[in-house]
Enzyme design. Structure first.
Site, PDB file in Angstrom:
ATOM      1  N   ASP A 229       0.856  -1.247  -0.009  1.00  0.00           N
ATOM      2  CA  ASP A 229       0.127   0.186  -0.049  1.00  0.00           C
ATOM      3  C   ASP A 229       0.800   1.183  -0.002  1.00  0.00           C
ATOM      4  OD1 ASP A 229      -2.490  -1.378   0.381  1.00  0.00           O
ATOM      5  OD2 ASP A 229      -1.687  -1.687   2.521  1.00  0.00           O
ATOM      6  N   ASP A 265      -1.590  -2.504  -4.893  1.00  0.00           N
ATOM      7  CA  ASP A 265      -2.583  -2.832  -3.996  1.00  0.00           C
ATOM      8  C   ASP A 265      -3.222  -1.443  -3.301  1.00  0.00           C
ATOM      9  OD1 ASP A 265      -3.643  -4.383  -2.159  1.00  0.00           O
ATOM     10  OD2 ASP A 265      -2.147  -4.600  -0.664  1.00  0.00           O
ATOM     11  N   ASP A 269      -4.086   1.206   4.294  1.00  0.00           N
ATOM     12  CA  ASP A 269      -4.903   0.571   4.944  1.00  0.00           C
ATOM     13  C   ASP A 269      -4.681   0.631   6.618  1.00  0.00           C
ATOM     14  OD1 ASP A 269      -5.711  -0.688   2.757  1.00  0.00           O
ATOM     15  OD2 ASP A 269      -4.819  -2.756   2.981  1.00  0.00           O
ATOM     16  N   ARG A 321     -13.925  -0.494  -2.053  1.00  0.00           N
ATOM     17  CA  ARG A 321     -13.114  -0.526  -0.591  1.00  0.00           C
ATOM     18  C   ARG A 321     -12.785   0.942  -0.430  1.00  0.00           C
ATOM     19  NH1 ARG A 321      -8.642  -5.260  -0.525  1.00  0.00           N
ATOM     20  NH2 ARG A 321      -9.930  -6.910  -1.149  1.00  0.00           N
TER      21      ARG A 321
END
Length: 447
Positions: A229, A265, A269, A321
């Site tokens: 990420d 990715d 997160d 997401r």
């Protein structure tokens, strides 16, 4: 669909189709919120700004001040990878520090700050061409994950890249971009085991994984999975990320084994027991997988934590997401979701296990079906009010839960979040959100 060309990612793919070159050798405090204004200013004054006293979950308890109290000797301006790493210091360096980023810092450079490609990290036993030949479902099958010498070489290559490209931000740090063009490219920021961190006015881009893993057991047709990420908040508390731009690269066009070869990715997160995070005025642009709050249903350390606020963020062409939530108490208000291309949007709010999402006055724009705004992933409830789609008149208001339940009658959602947000400064009307957030969100927008 709009894609952003990535020179580094393209060079990686070319380098790895041939035999690659050898690799280079605290606890939470309860109490009152911290008082103090969220001052505005330009230049180096940004490093001394702190989170406002009611500005989301990161204001809880002692609040979030980052390195605002840094002594003059702990204020740095950096423009290269080596300078950035030196200024950050060791992971246990909790001395308050302010780090200003000037211009573009490329993490994919060698020790002399010379650019490198994926071949720099590759194990001598790895090449993408050989990997594709060895694990082709036509010969390997779909019943077991890759193993053996080539998978081991891929894993060593991945570890080489991780050791070089991951940079860790310690406690009591403010990291802020100078001016309108400060960027960090090619790396992965880990805020891990840290407390009291501020990241502002930076653009993050090109954080490609050179060595995606093939998993034939992931879904009915298998999938390629990547890591790295742009930012990973792991087991950390009191984190404020504000006015940053995250350039995701979209969904790559290249396929192997009939599946998209994923080299990117997510953006940010927030996992592994992290807590008390505020995400404000950020621009998340062109992501397949946007972000997670909670990394897995089995992560028991997340229980009672993962309290996150998202407000005045712009999610542009983020396919899914934004965020997907497990267990956390997440306040989503005054965010703007924009989709410009047909057929790319999957969902925005992922209602995961024991999640408690409270959504207020968010605006959606583009070819989005009302029933796709939320998606149930082992969760049960979502509280939502004031959501509008493609207009701000009464007829454009969407009852997100009812629309979801009509579209997916087999997995209905309830409307009880189980909590009520109280740490916020002001919730704007959606008409103001639709105008102001695209103008003000992202890096280079601070006065």
């Amino acid at each position: 669909m709009r894609l952003i060309t990535k020179a580094f990612a393209g060079a990686c793919a070319i380098a790895l189709l041939a035999v690659a070159a050898p690799a280079a050798t605290g606890s939470e405090e309860a109490g009152e919120t911290v008082a103090g204004p969220l001052s505005r200013g330009s230049g180096t004054a940004l490093g001394h700004q702190v989170l406002g006293p009611r500005d989301g979950w990161a204001a809880y308890g002692r609040g979030t001040t980052g390195g605002a109290s840094a002594a003059p000797g702990d204020v740095h301006t950096v423009s290269t990878r080596s300078e950035l790493l030196a200024a950050l210091g060791e992971q246990d360096n909790d001395t308050p520090k302010i780090i200003y980023v000037s211009g573009t810092i490329d993490i994919n450079v060698d020790e002399q700050d010379r650019p490198v490609d994926c071949g720099y990290f590759a194990d001598p036993g790895y090449s993408l061409a050989a990997y594709l030949e060895a694990y082709d479902p036509e010969t390997w099958g779909m019943d077991e994950r890759p193993h053996g010498p080539l998978e081991e070489a891929r894993d060593r290559s991945h570890r080489n890249q991780a050791a070089h490209s991951i940079y860790r931000v310690p406690s009591n740090t403010t990291l802020v971009g100078l001016g309108k063009d400060a960027r960090i490219t090619g790396g992965a920021m880990y805020i891990r085991g840290a407390q009291n961190v501020i990241v502002r006015n930076l653009t993050f881009a090109d954080n490609a994984d050179c060595f995606p893993a093939w998993d034939p057991l992931d879904g009915a047709a298998g999938n390629w999975n990547s890591e790295f990420d742009a930012v990973w908040v792991h087991s950390s508390t009191h984190v404020w990320m504000d006015h940053n731009t995250f350039d995701g690269g979209g969904r790559p066009e290249q396929e192997h084994f009939g599946r998209t070869f994923m080299i990117y990715d997510g953006s940010v997160d927030i996992t592994r027991g992290s807590d008390l995070v505020t995400m404000s005025y950020n621009h998340f642009d062109n992501y397949d997988k946007g972000m997670l709050v909670g990394g897995g249903d089995g992560h028991q350390e997340d229980i009672g934590r993962l309290r996150v606020t998202y407000h005045h963020n712009l999610f542009e062409n983020v396919m899914q997401r934004s965020p997907r939530v497990r267990r956390g108490e997440v306040h989503l208000y005054n965010n703007h979701y924009r989709v410009t291309d047909e057929g790319i949007f999957d969902y925005a709010w992922g209602v995961g296990l024991e999640s408690s999402i409270y959504a207020q006055n968010n605006y959606f724009e583009g070819p989005i079906a009302p029933g796709s705004i939320a998606h149930r992933w082992n969760g049960t409830d979502l509280y939502e009010t004031g959501t509008y789609l493609n207009g701000v008149s009464r007829r454009h208001q969407v009852d997100v839960v009812s629309a979801h339940n009509a579209a997916r009658p087999g997995s209905p959602l309830g409307t009880e979040a189980g909590w009520t947000p109280w740490l916020y400064e002001k919730i704007d009307p959606v008409a103001k959100v639709s105008r102001d957030v695209p103008r003000n969100a992202g890096a280079g927008k601070l006065d």
